[in-house]
Design an enzyme around this catalytic site. Structure first.
Site, PDB file in Angstrom:
ATOM      1  N   HIS A  38       0.767  -1.116  -0.129  1.00 52.92           N
ATOM      2  CA  HIS A  38      -0.188  -0.008   0.138  1.00 52.92           C
ATOM      3  C   HIS A  38       0.699   1.147  -0.183  1.00 52.92           C
ATOM      4  CE1 HIS A  38      -4.232  -0.968   1.254  1.00 52.92           C
ATOM      5  NE2 HIS A  38      -3.848  -1.988   0.652  1.00 52.92           N
ATOM      6  N   GLU A 107      -6.645  -0.606  -5.776  1.00 51.67           N
ATOM      7  CA  GLU A 107      -7.436   0.415  -5.141  1.00 51.67           C
ATOM      8  C   GLU A 107      -7.119   1.823  -5.459  1.00 51.67           C
ATOM      9  OE1 GLU A 107      -8.470  -0.694  -0.862  1.00 51.67           O
ATOM     10  OE2 GLU A 107      -6.619  -2.273  -1.135  1.00 51.67           O
TER      11      GLU A 107
END
Length: 323
Positions: A38, A107
């Site tokens: 991430h 995402e």
């Protein structure tokens, strides 16, 4: 017997701590490990997000047995697929064959940071398939030149190519991703214990290939404290993939989950120190057909206690209870 894994959750601990945790996971007997990749945490209370590939390189040197895996890397916006192929090949060499490349369509939370915007679902899946194809071509050796709809590759080549190559895992959430996983993946990845996803994967060429799930858990001898911590740091999980993939930052996740209660979280995440509760949660995955399940212990400062409890109580309970 199902393989039980440990998750290096980069959103909830710093890089040195993550490496120390996976060393501990190897020592207490976890069968494999996975690592999130991430740029942001989902919620500010998680508090971290170091560069996963640096952490993995350090982990490869600090451990000797435990397999490593990205869970998952998006090879479409923030990273070019040719660079992902090089990173994966290098890590496979550093780990002496212990690395698996887990890939997903990504995402907005992480991909928007390079300023290219966030495409529609249909375009993202199109980009993802093209990216996985490029990675596969580079893994095949030789020079790769490709001018596709979304990516250009100009005389790229992996000069340090491992043998064996890192297996490629594909994260799935619906029919199209299952078809892609069956066609291009060596294994399938899902955070949901849905047998229909595996059936679709098998139908498109996935029969006999590993299937890896992931389950958040929150160990604490004080169950109330575990529920509160799970709610504070992991209530984003309640949004589901269709919502979560679109939100741009931690504040958006906080707003989207403001009405999620601790009780809501406790219904889907095993909390406390009753091993039977954890066994039943893992059983949902094994009953669906998963061959491996990676556990996520919620709370960066609780990992040592979780690892000690896992060695003493949880891993024996899982191995005896699941057969």
């Amino acid at each position: 017997m199902v393989q039980i894994g440990y998750t290096m959750m980069t959103e909830q601990a710093g890089p040195r701590e993550l490496v120390r945790h996976v060393v501990g996971a190897e020592a207490v007997g976890f069968d494999f490990s996975v690592t999130s990749d991430h740029y942001f945490p989902w919620l500010r209370s998680q508090g971290h997000s170091p560069y996963a590939w640096s952490v993995l390189g350090a982990a490869a040197q600090a451990t000797s047995r435990i397999p490593l895996m990205t869970y998952v890397t998006c090879p479409t916006v923030r990273y070019h697929p040719a660079v992902v192929a090089q990173k994966a090949a290098t890590l496979q060499l550093l780990s002496e064959g212990r690395f698996r490349l887990g890939l997903g369509s990504g995402e907005n939370l992480n991909e928007h940071v390079v300023g290219r915007g966030w495409p529609s679902v249909a375009v993202r899946l199109e980009m993802f398939e093209e990216a996985v194809t490029i990675i596969r071509e580079l893994f095949g050796g030789g020079d790769v030149t490709r001018h596709g709809r979304h990516y250009d590759v100009d005389a790229a080549r992996l000069w340090d190519l491992p043998d064996p190559l890192p297996p490629v895992g594909i994260a799935v959430s619906g029919p199209r991703s299952c078809a892609l996983a069956g066609k291009l993946g060596d294994l399938v990845i899902s955070t949901e214990p849905k047998a229909e996803l595996l059936t679709a994967f098998d139908r498109h060429g996935g029969a006999g290939k590993p299937r890896v799930g992931q389950l958040p858990v929150c160990f604490d001898t004080d169950r109330r404290a575990a529920v509160e911590r799970a709610h504070d740091q992991f209530r984003w999980f309640a949004g589901g993939w269709k919502v979560n993939s679109e939100l741009p930052g931690p504040d958006s996740f906080a707003g989207a989950t403001q009405f999620v209660t601790p009780e809501d979280v406790a219904e889907s995440i095993p909390c406390g120190d009753d091993p039977d509760t954890f066994v039943e949660a893992v059983r949902a995955f094994t009953d669906a057909g998963f061959t491996e399940v990676a556990l996520v212990q919620i709370g960066g400062d609780t990992q040592e206690a979780f690892l000690e409890w896992s060695a003493r109580t949880l891993l024996p309970a899982l191995r005896s209870g699941l057969g």
